[in-house]
Design a protein around this motif. Structure first.
Motif, PDB file in Angstrom:
ATOM      1  N   UNK A  73     -12.228   4.078  10.331  1.00  0.00           N
ATOM      2  CA  UNK A  73     -12.193   3.852   8.880  1.00  0.00           C
ATOM      3  C   UNK A  73     -11.723   5.104   8.162  1.00  0.00           C
ATOM      4  N   UNK A  74     -12.270   6.264   8.570  1.00  0.00           N
ATOM      5  CA  UNK A  74     -11.866   7.470   7.846  1.00  0.00           C
ATOM      6  C   UNK A  74     -10.461   7.903   8.238  1.00  0.00           C
ATOM      7  N   UNK A  75      -9.969   7.458   9.419  1.00  0.00           N
ATOM      8  CA  UNK A  75      -8.600   7.789   9.794  1.00  0.00           C
ATOM      9  C   UNK A  75      -7.600   6.922   9.039  1.00  0.00           C
ATOM     10  N   UNK A  76      -8.024   5.711   8.658  1.00  0.00           N
ATOM     11  CA  UNK A  76      -7.117   4.799   7.960  1.00  0.00           C
ATOM     12  C   UNK A  76      -6.912   5.188   6.508  1.00  0.00           C
ATOM     13  N   UNK A  77      -7.926   5.815   5.912  1.00  0.00           N
ATOM     14  CA  UNK A  77      -7.906   6.023   4.458  1.00  0.00           C
ATOM     15  C   UNK A  77      -6.694   6.813   3.952  1.00  0.00           C
ATOM     16  N   UNK A  78      -6.327   7.969   4.566  1.00  0.00           N
ATOM     17  CA  UNK A  78      -5.190   8.700   4.015  1.00  0.00           C
ATOM     18  C   UNK A  78      -3.881   7.917   4.085  1.00  0.00           C
ATOM     19  N   UNK A  79      -3.647   7.194   5.190  1.00  0.00           N
ATOM     20  CA  UNK A  79      -2.436   6.383   5.282  1.00  0.00           C
ATOM     21  C   UNK A  79      -2.414   5.322   4.190  1.00  0.00           C
ATOM     22  N   UNK A  80      -3.561   4.674   3.993  1.00  0.00           N
ATOM     23  CA  UNK A  80      -3.640   3.651   2.951  1.00  0.00           C
ATOM     24  C   UNK A  80      -3.361   4.227   1.582  1.00  0.00           C
ATOM     25  N   UNK A  81      -3.944   5.401   1.314  1.00  0.00           N
ATOM     26  CA  UNK A  81      -3.736   6.030   0.012  1.00  0.00           C
ATOM     27  C   UNK A  81      -2.267   6.367  -0.173  1.00  0.00           C
ATOM     28  N   UNK A  82      -1.635   6.879   0.891  1.00  0.00           N
ATOM     29  CA  UNK A  82      -0.219   7.232   0.827  1.00  0.00           C
ATOM     30  C   UNK A  82       0.618   5.999   0.509  1.00  0.00           C
ATOM     31  N   UNK A 187      11.411  -3.940   8.003  1.00  0.00           N
ATOM     32  CA  UNK A 187      10.734  -2.852   7.316  1.00  0.00           C
ATOM     33  C   UNK A 187       9.223  -3.026   7.353  1.00  0.00           C
ATOM     34  N   UNK A 188       8.789  -4.295   7.205  1.00  0.00           N
ATOM     35  CA  UNK A 188       7.346  -4.570   7.249  1.00  0.00           C
ATOM     36  C   UNK A 188       6.788  -4.140   8.597  1.00  0.00           C
ATOM     37  N   UNK A 189       7.511  -4.536   9.671  1.00  0.00           N
ATOM     38  CA  UNK A 189       7.079  -4.145  11.010  1.00  0.00           C
ATOM     39  C   UNK A 189       7.064  -2.631  11.151  1.00  0.00           C
ATOM     40  N   UNK A 190       8.121  -1.987  10.603  1.00  0.00           N
ATOM     41  CA  UNK A 190       8.226  -0.537  10.731  1.00  0.00           C
ATOM     42  C   UNK A 190       7.031   0.142  10.079  1.00  0.00           C
ATOM     43  N   UNK A 191       6.712  -0.274   8.837  1.00  0.00           N
ATOM     44  CA  UNK A 191       5.600   0.361   8.134  1.00  0.00           C
ATOM     45  C   UNK A 191       4.286   0.079   8.858  1.00  0.00           C
ATOM     46  N   UNK A 192       4.187  -1.153   9.365  1.00  0.00           N
ATOM     47  CA  UNK A 192       2.978  -1.539  10.089  1.00  0.00           C
ATOM     48  C   UNK A 192       2.769  -0.616  11.304  1.00  0.00           C
ATOM     49  N   UNK A 197       0.484   4.121  14.227  1.00  0.00           N
ATOM     50  CA  UNK A 197       0.716   5.386  14.927  1.00  0.00           C
ATOM     51  C   UNK A 197      -0.024   6.534  14.241  1.00  0.00           C
ATOM     52  N   UNK A 198       0.121   6.603  12.901  1.00  0.00           N
ATOM     53  CA  UNK A 198      -0.531   7.693  12.160  1.00  0.00           C
ATOM     54  C   UNK A 198      -2.047   7.638  12.321  1.00  0.00           C
ATOM     55  N   UNK A 199      -2.589   6.416  12.251  1.00  0.00           N
ATOM     56  CA  UNK A 199      -4.030   6.274  12.353  1.00  0.00           C
ATOM     57  C   UNK A 199      -4.524   6.715  13.716  1.00  0.00           C
ATOM     58  N   UNK A 200      -3.745   6.345  14.757  1.00  0.00           N
ATOM     59  CA  UNK A 200      -4.177   6.732  16.105  1.00  0.00           C
ATOM     60  C   UNK A 200      -4.149   8.247  16.268  1.00  0.00           C
ATOM     61  N   UNK A 201      -3.082   8.876  15.723  1.00  0.00           N
ATOM     62  CA  UNK A 201      -3.020  10.340  15.820  1.00  0.00           C
ATOM     63  C   UNK A 201      -4.220  10.958  15.111  1.00  0.00           C
ATOM     64  N   UNK A 202      -4.496  10.417  13.899  1.00  0.00           N
ATOM     65  CA  UNK A 202      -5.565  11.015  13.108  1.00  0.00           C
ATOM     66  C   UNK A 202      -6.933  10.784  13.756  1.00  0.00           C
TER      67      UNK A 202
END
Lengths: 225, 227
Positions: A73-82, A187-192, A197-202
């Motif tokens: 949950x806390x890893x998802x938040x920055x990506x969502x905010x962005x 594009x939808x797939x790309x952003x998804x 990827x970002x969440x997993x790294x974080x």
């Protein structure tokens, strides 16, 4: 898993941008400016969806006391905010030539702005509590309270008759040109994939940070070096 | 220990909080004076044209009420937290949610209700019609409890944190936006001659929903903060 998602995100990104900016025909009413939709729409969809996923993980963490779901949950938040910010930003860029102003106080824009505030509130609350266990649980509760807003954004175009246009792609068929649709889907797939990827790294770095005292972290090659 | 009925418990906690508030009257007055001052700042900031001010008045009074109610949120649990009363309340056999509900009620009586009373006076400064003033009072009467109820959850989540005051506003303000929209919308619709019923009904619906769920969530937040 991270390289897989990042590479496929990059590929779909290039394909989607190419389709969107070079192949797709010019729109009759909106001219060239509509092309910003290829970034705007996926970012908006994902910003809402990530909030729901985040609230879901937060609820799981709160109910079953699983540590990983709180970290997710806390890893998802920055990506969502962005993404919420990107959606507002591109929306403003699109609004200037279309509606004649950067910003209109309409229901959908306002509620997307509230969504951004909710993300920021979540991150701020999480950051200001020292104890990670308490931080997880307190911000989980906040995320759940805030999830009331997501359906409001989604249906705002139907509930209030506003300036923002409704969805063009429907399950019953679409009024869109085929190439446009393909570009949008890419594009939808790309952003998804990018978000995953970002969440997993974080989440990986969050795990390493929290478990930094344990044996298995100390034995990692990257840490030893 | 004798059995305490539900209403007995509520009245006990409310009475205790009211007595405590009366012993520290300055705290209650600051909220009220803050409200009056913020409202009076607007004409100085945007200029004294009556035509424009009359148009802005509903939103203006509502925004000020929202800000004023943020001001007192930090105090809702902090004193009890510092002297350990809150832990005793948590240990008590009675439901914590009911205790929280009564604390919210007491908080509203000392910080929300005065705003409702003083609002018509401020509205008169902006030359609002008598009918609009009535609706303004009704919306504030429905709206300020919602602000207290939602604010309680924010106050509970940030209990004992450094920089808690600003953080509470950051968490609570986005959640309070619908209240602001419908509250100011009801008054504006009366001013422009439309029936305010739908906005008032929505405001009432939010109040009922918030009263049903938020005390329970707040109790949960308190448990998290105090574990």
């Amino acid at each position: 898993m991270v390289p897989w998602f990042s590479w496929s995100a990059a590929i779909f990104f290039v394909a989607g941008l190419y389709l969107g900016f070079f192949v797709a025909p010019t729109d009759v009413q909106q001219g060239e400016a509509y092309r910003i939709m290829f970034i705007h729409v996926p970012a908006s969809i994902l910003s809402m969806f990530i909030y729901l996923v985040m609230a879901g993980y937060a609820a799981l963490g709160l109910i079953f006391n699983t540590r990983l779901s709180s970290m997710m949950a806390s890893a998802l938040a920055p990506t969502g905010a962005l993404l919420a910010f990107l959606s507002l930003w591109t929306g403003a860029l699109w609004g200037k030539p279309m509606w004649g102003s950067w910003w209109v106080w309409d229901a959908r824009l306002t509620s997307e702005l509230i969504l951004l505030f909710l993300y920021i509130g979540f991150i701020a609350l999480h950051a200001s509590i020292e104890d990670p266990r308490r931080a997880d649980r307190a911000s989980a509760l906040l995320a759940i309270i805030g999830s009331v807003n997501v359906p409001i954004i989604y249906f705002s175009v139907q509930w209030w008759n506003t300036l923002h246009q409704g969805a063009t792609i429907k399950f019953t068929g679409t009024s869109m040109h085929e190439v446009m649709q393909q570009g949008l889907l890419a594009m939808l797939l790309a952003v998804w994939l990018y978000a995953i990827a970002m969440t997993l790294i974080r989440v990986r770095s969050i795990i390493l940070e929290r478990e930094s005292k344990t044996q298995w972290v100390a034995e990692l090659i990257e840490v030893k070096r | 220990m004798n059995q305490l009925s539900l209403l007995g418990l509520i009245s006990l906690v409310v009475r205790r909080d009211l007595v405590l508030a009366m012993r520290r009257r300055a705290d209650v007055l600051t909220t009220l004076i803050f409200f009056v001052m913020v409202v009076s700042l607007f004409p100085l900031g945007v200029g004294p044209e009556m035509e424009m001010l009359r148009k802005m008045a509903p939103g203006l009074v509502w925004v000020s009420a929202l800000l004023a109610s943020m001001l007192s949120l930090g105090r809702m649990f902090s004193a009890d937290y510092l002297d350990g009363t809150l832990e005793q309340m948590m240990l008590a056999p009675q439901s914590l949610a009911i205790v929280v509900l009564s604390k919210i009620l007491a908080h509203w009586m000392v910080s929300g209700f005065p705003l409702v009373i003083i609002a018509p006076v401020l509205g008169m400064q902006f030359d609002m019609s008598a009918q609009a003033l009535w609706v303004l009072m009704i919306t504030l009467l429905l709206g300020t409890p919602i602000l207290s109820v939602i604010g309680a959850a924010g106050a509970a989540l940030t209990l004992g944190l450094r920089g808690g005051g600003a953080l509470v506003s950051l968490l609570v303000l986005p959640l309070c936006i619908p209240v602001l929209i419908f509250g100011a919308g009801a008054v504006e619709s009366v001013v422009s001659g439309i029936n305010a019923g739908s906005n008032l009904a929505l405001l009432g619906a939010i109040l009922v929903m918030a009263l049903a769920f938020m005390p329970w969530i707040t109790a949960h937040a308190l448990r998290i903060s105090l574990e």
